[in-house]
Each structure stands twice: as structure tokens, then as C-alpha cells.
Write a protein that holds these residues in place. Structure first.
Motif, PDB file in Angstrom:
ATOM      1  N   GLU A 198      -5.234  45.471  72.516  1.00  0.00           N
ATOM      2  CA  GLU A 198      -6.262  46.260  71.830  1.00  0.00           C
ATOM      3  C   GLU A 198      -5.590  47.147  70.795  1.00  0.00           C
ATOM      4  O   GLU A 198      -4.405  47.441  70.886  1.00  0.00           O
ATOM      5  N   PRO A 199      -6.309  47.600  69.781  1.00  0.00           N
ATOM      6  CA  PRO A 199      -5.722  48.512  68.788  1.00  0.00           C
ATOM      7  C   PRO A 199      -5.070  49.711  69.468  1.00  0.00           C
ATOM      8  O   PRO A 199      -5.676  50.354  70.324  1.00  0.00           O
ATOM      9  N   GLY A 200      -3.818  49.963  69.087  1.00  0.00           N
ATOM     10  CA  GLY A 200      -3.112  51.100  69.663  1.00  0.00           C
ATOM     11  C   GLY A 200      -2.363  50.761  70.933  1.00  0.00           C
ATOM     12  O   GLY A 200      -1.563  51.534  71.425  1.00  0.00           O
ATOM     13  N   GLU A 201      -2.596  49.559  71.508  1.00  0.00           N
ATOM     14  CA  GLU A 201      -1.930  49.176  72.739  1.00  0.00           C
ATOM     15  C   GLU A 201      -0.690  48.387  72.398  1.00  0.00           C
ATOM     16  O   GLU A 201      -0.634  47.663  71.421  1.00  0.00           O
ATOM     17  N   THR A 202       0.376  48.508  73.203  1.00  0.00           N
ATOM     18  CA  THR A 202       1.614  47.792  72.970  1.00  0.00           C
ATOM     19  C   THR A 202       2.041  47.055  74.216  1.00  0.00           C
ATOM     20  O   THR A 202       1.575  47.305  75.299  1.00  0.00           O
ATOM     21  N   HIS A 203       2.973  46.133  74.031  1.00  0.00           N
ATOM     22  CA  HIS A 203       3.474  45.340  75.148  1.00  0.00           C
ATOM     23  C   HIS A 203       4.979  45.410  75.194  1.00  0.00           C
ATOM     24  O   HIS A 203       5.641  45.692  74.209  1.00  0.00           O
ATOM     25  N   ASN A 204       5.525  45.057  76.358  1.00  0.00           N
ATOM     26  CA  ASN A 204       6.974  45.069  76.558  1.00  0.00           C
ATOM     27  C   ASN A 204       7.437  43.652  76.804  1.00  0.00           C
ATOM     28  O   ASN A 204       6.715  42.862  77.368  1.00  0.00           O
ATOM     29  N   GLY A 205       8.668  43.295  76.385  1.00  0.00           N
ATOM     30  CA  GLY A 205       9.076  41.949  76.668  1.00  0.00           C
ATOM     31  C   GLY A 205      10.461  41.573  76.224  1.00  0.00           C
ATOM     32  O   GLY A 205      11.192  42.358  75.707  1.00  0.00           O
ATOM     33  N   LYS A 206      10.849  40.241  76.391  1.00  0.00           N
ATOM     34  CA  LYS A 206      12.175  39.756  76.052  1.00  0.00           C
ATOM     35  C   LYS A 206      12.121  38.491  75.243  1.00  0.00           C
ATOM     36  O   LYS A 206      11.415  37.574  75.554  1.00  0.00           O
ATOM     37  N   ASN A 247      18.902  45.769  69.779  1.00  0.00           N
ATOM     38  CA  ASN A 247      18.549  46.974  70.534  1.00  0.00           C
ATOM     39  C   ASN A 247      17.058  47.274  70.397  1.00  0.00           C
ATOM     40  O   ASN A 247      16.390  47.658  71.360  1.00  0.00           O
ATOM     41  N   ARG A 248      16.530  47.085  69.205  1.00  0.00           N
ATOM     42  CA  ARG A 248      15.108  47.368  68.971  1.00  0.00           C
ATOM     43  C   ARG A 248      14.222  46.299  69.620  1.00  0.00           C
ATOM     44  O   ARG A 248      13.181  46.608  70.186  1.00  0.00           O
ATOM     45  N   ILE A 249      14.644  45.045  69.527  1.00  0.00           N
ATOM     46  CA  ILE A 249      13.823  43.946  70.037  1.00  0.00           C
ATOM     47  C   ILE A 249      13.838  43.900  71.561  1.00  0.00           C
ATOM     48  O   ILE A 249      13.052  43.179  72.189  1.00  0.00           O
ATOM     49  N   THR A 250      14.731  44.689  72.162  1.00  0.00           N
ATOM     50  CA  THR A 250      14.774  44.794  73.622  1.00  0.00           C
ATOM     51  C   THR A 250      13.386  45.081  74.188  1.00  0.00           C
ATOM     52  O   THR A 250      13.041  44.628  75.280  1.00  0.00           O
ATOM     53  N   VAL A 265       9.959  56.074  76.470  1.00  0.00           N
ATOM     54  CA  VAL A 265      10.337  54.759  75.959  1.00  0.00           C
ATOM     55  C   VAL A 265       9.486  54.439  74.733  1.00  0.00           C
ATOM     56  O   VAL A 265       8.275  54.631  74.739  1.00  0.00           O
ATOM     57  N   SER A 266      10.139  53.976  73.673  1.00  0.00           N
ATOM     58  CA  SER A 266       9.420  53.653  72.446  1.00  0.00           C
ATOM     59  C   SER A 266       8.491  52.458  72.650  1.00  0.00           C
ATOM     60  O   SER A 266       8.687  51.631  73.535  1.00  0.00           O
ATOM     61  N   SER A 267       7.488  52.385  71.813  1.00  0.00           N
ATOM     62  CA  SER A 267       6.603  51.231  71.741  1.00  0.00           C
ATOM     63  C   SER A 267       6.895  50.505  70.438  1.00  0.00           C
ATOM     64  O   SER A 267       7.558  51.039  69.552  1.00  0.00           O
ATOM     65  N   ILE A 268       6.400  49.282  70.311  1.00  0.00           N
ATOM     66  CA  ILE A 268       6.621  48.517  69.091  1.00  0.00           C
ATOM     67  C   ILE A 268       5.310  47.864  68.676  1.00  0.00           C
ATOM     68  O   ILE A 268       4.579  47.326  69.515  1.00  0.00           O
ATOM     69  N   THR A 269       4.999  47.933  67.406  1.00  0.00           N
ATOM     70  CA  THR A 269       3.743  47.373  66.914  1.00  0.00           C
ATOM     71  C   THR A 269       3.918  45.905  66.544  1.00  0.00           C
ATOM     72  O   THR A 269       5.046  45.404  66.401  1.00  0.00           O
ATOM     73  N   TYR A 270       2.810  45.235  66.358  1.00  0.00           N
ATOM     74  CA  TYR A 270       2.824  43.826  65.948  1.00  0.00           C
ATOM     75  C   TYR A 270       3.586  43.660  64.640  1.00  0.00           C
ATOM     76  O   TYR A 270       4.442  42.770  64.513  1.00  0.00           O
ATOM     77  N   GLU A 271       3.283  44.510  63.659  1.00  0.00           N
ATOM     78  CA  GLU A 271       3.912  44.366  62.351  1.00  0.00           C
ATOM     79  C   GLU A 271       5.409  44.659  62.413  1.00  0.00           C
ATOM     80  O   GLU A 271       6.226  43.982  61.758  1.00  0.00           O
ATOM     81  N   GLU A 272       5.811  45.661  63.193  1.00  0.00           N
ATOM     82  CA  GLU A 272       7.239  45.942  63.362  1.00  0.00           C
ATOM     83  C   GLU A 272       7.947  44.752  63.986  1.00  0.00           C
ATOM     84  O   GLU A 272       9.036  44.359  63.553  1.00  0.00           O
ATOM     85  N   LEU A 276      15.144  52.876  70.951  1.00  0.00           N
ATOM     86  CA  LEU A 276      14.590  52.539  72.266  1.00  0.00           C
ATOM     87  C   LEU A 276      13.833  53.708  72.885  1.00  0.00           C
ATOM     88  O   LEU A 276      12.971  53.509  73.743  1.00  0.00           O
ATOM     89  N   VAL A 277      14.168  54.907  72.465  1.00  0.00           N
ATOM     90  CA  VAL A 277      13.562  56.127  73.013  1.00  0.00           C
ATOM     91  C   VAL A 277      13.057  56.973  71.857  1.00  0.00           C
ATOM     92  O   VAL A 277      13.646  56.975  70.766  1.00  0.00           O
ATOM     93  N   ILE A 278      11.963  57.653  72.073  1.00  0.00           N
ATOM     94  CA  ILE A 278      11.424  58.571  71.077  1.00  0.00           C
ATOM     95  C   ILE A 278      11.115  59.898  71.766  1.00  0.00           C
ATOM     96  O   ILE A 278      10.682  59.921  72.918  1.00  0.00           O
ATOM     97  N   THR A 279      11.394  60.998  71.081  1.00  0.00           N
ATOM     98  CA  THR A 279      11.109  62.319  71.643  1.00  0.00           C
ATOM     99  C   THR A 279       9.802  62.841  71.065  1.00  0.00           C
ATOM    100  O   THR A 279       9.653  62.957  69.843  1.00  0.00           O
ATOM    101  N   ILE A 280       8.855  63.127  71.940  1.00  0.00           N
ATOM    102  CA  ILE A 280       7.545  63.624  71.545  1.00  0.00           C
ATOM    103  C   ILE A 280       7.529  65.149  71.693  1.00  0.00           C
ATOM    104  O   ILE A 280       7.864  65.668  72.768  1.00  0.00           O
TER     105      ILE A 280
END
Length: 233
Positions: free
Chosen positions: A224-232, A163-166, A77-84, A66-70
Motif C-alpha cells: 500500500e502507499p507508504g508501506e515498505t517490505h524487507n528482503g534479500k 549494504n543498501r539492498i540488504t 531500521v531504514s525502509s526502502i521505496t519502490y523507486e529507490e 541501513l539505519v535512520i535516526t528519527i
């Protein structure tokens, strides 16, 4: 930023777990969005706990995906791609179908009653506007479903996937018509389990995930390429 109240009781014995849960819910409900920085000092002020508790909670959420350290930036907060997302939903449909069948064929009467209460809680939450309660109610439904299946390893695997699909849950359920359909779908799951129909329960669980995936992936596909969305889901 919304004014969601993140404060927790100071006397809580399991402080770290409560901080984890509060942050997890805040991410699931969209209070914290994908890509948003999670600044320790601000989180300490919002939740009302020390930096050690926040740091430990963030470490656990990072393990859950759910979280990633840059580097040079810190946790966000992590993002999730279409393929993931596509892969997650695909595996989740198989496992939840298995869980539904197991619950129908082997679950106790007490567990079925617990599931009924969880379904009604979600249906009630769907009538309101409290996203945190909606997330909590759906999480409760899945917890009862996994426990009722009676398979420890399926439960562990599904917990990790949930947890990931959150990161996708709020998006799919806030799409027009999705929430009402979601309520109808989990009622169908309950009816199948109540009547001890393994085939029907498995099919209902798979259909529920497939419908959620259809909506969430459609939203991600528009990004758009590189853009992500949040949802349930």
C-alpha cells in the motif's frame, strides 16, 4: 520477536566491527525489520557489549543507509521505496556485469577456486532454514566476486549498493522458487568465469540481478502507499 543469538566474544579485539557485523546481519536476515526502533539499552543486553560500541556501530550503519535516526524517537531500521529499489538494482546490474567480465578476463585461478567454494556454500545454505547463514553465504559470494574483478572503485561502489539492498534480500529469496533460481544463476556466473568468457559472465551477472529485481519489485509494488517490505536479492 525471534530468539536470534546476538552475543559476541568479549575478548574480540575489533569489538566495534563485530557489533556492526552482527547488527548488519540481523537486519539482513529480517531479525530487525524496516521501521523497527533500535533501542540502545536493549541492543546492549542482546549483544552483550557497552553502549559506546552499540552507538558507534549504529552510526556506521546509518552512514550505510541501513539505519535512520528519527528526531525525538531515535534510530530505527531504514525502509526502502519502490523507486529507490528500482534505481539500486539498475545501477547494480551494470556494475556487477562489469565485475563479472573483469573477473573472467583477469581473475586468478586461486580467486576462481575461492568463487567455487563460495557458490557451494550458498547452495548448501539454500537447503537449510538458517536465514543468517543464507545471508552470510550470499554476502561471501559477492565479496569474492568483487575482489576477483580487481577494480577498487567498482568494489567500493558495489559495497555501498549491497549494504543498501540488504533491506530487500530476504523478501526476494523467500518468494516461491526464487532461492532455487538464485542458486542456478550464480552457478551460471561461476561457470562463465571459470571458462574465462567475459561476455557470458557479464550477461550472467546482469541476468541474476534483473531476476532478483523482478521479484523484489513485484513485492514492493503490492504494498500500500507508504508501506515498505524487507528482503534479500
Amino acid at each position: 520477536m525471534s530468539t536470534m543469538n546476538l552475543q559476541i566474544p568479549r575478548q574480540a579485539a575489533t569489538l566495534r566491527l563485530l557489533v556492526e557485523d552482527r547488527l548488519r546481519t540481523a537486519i539482513a536476515s529480517g531479525h530487525f525489520k524496516p521501521g523497527q526502533r533500535l533501542i540502545e539499552r536493549e541492543l546492549c543486553e542482546q549483544i552483550g557489549v557497552g553502549r559506546t560500541s552499540v552507538r558507534e556501530a549504529l552510526r556506521q550503519l546509518e552512514a550505510e543507509g541501513l539505519v535512520i535516526t528519527i528526531p525525538h524517537r531515535g534510530p530505527e531500521v531504514s525502509s526502502i521505496t519502490y523507486e529507490e529499489a528500482r534505481q539500486l538494482y539498475e545501477v547494480r546490474a551494470l556494475l556487477e556485469g562489469f565485475a563479472g567480465r573483469g573477473f573472467a578476463e583477469h581473475g586468478s585461478d586461486e580467486a576462481i577456486e575461492e568463487l567455487r567454494l563460495a557458490v557451494e556454500r550458498f547452495a548448501t545454505a539454500a537447503l537449510g532454514e538458517d536465514r543468517a547463514e543464507l545471508v552470510a553465504a550470499k554476502t561471501r559470494f559477492y565479496a569474492v566476486l568483487m575482489n576477483g574483478a580487481g577494480n577498487t572503485f567498482v568494489k567500493q561502489s558495489l559495497t555501498m549498493l549491497h549494504n543498501r539492498i540488504t533491506l530487500l534480500r530476504v523478501t526476494s529469496m523467500t518468494q516461491t522458487g526464487r532461492l532455487a533460481n538464485s542458486v542456478a544463476e550464480i552457478r551460471e556466473i561461476f561457470e562463465a568465469i571459470k571458462t574465462r568468457s567475459g561476455d557470458r559472465a557479464e550477461a550472467a551477472c546482469k541476468r541474476h540481478i534483473e531476476m532478483a529485481a523482478h521479484v523484489a519489485l513485484a513485492v514492493l509494488a503490492k504494498a500500500e502507499p507508504g508501506e515498505t517490505h524487507n528482503g534479500k536479492a
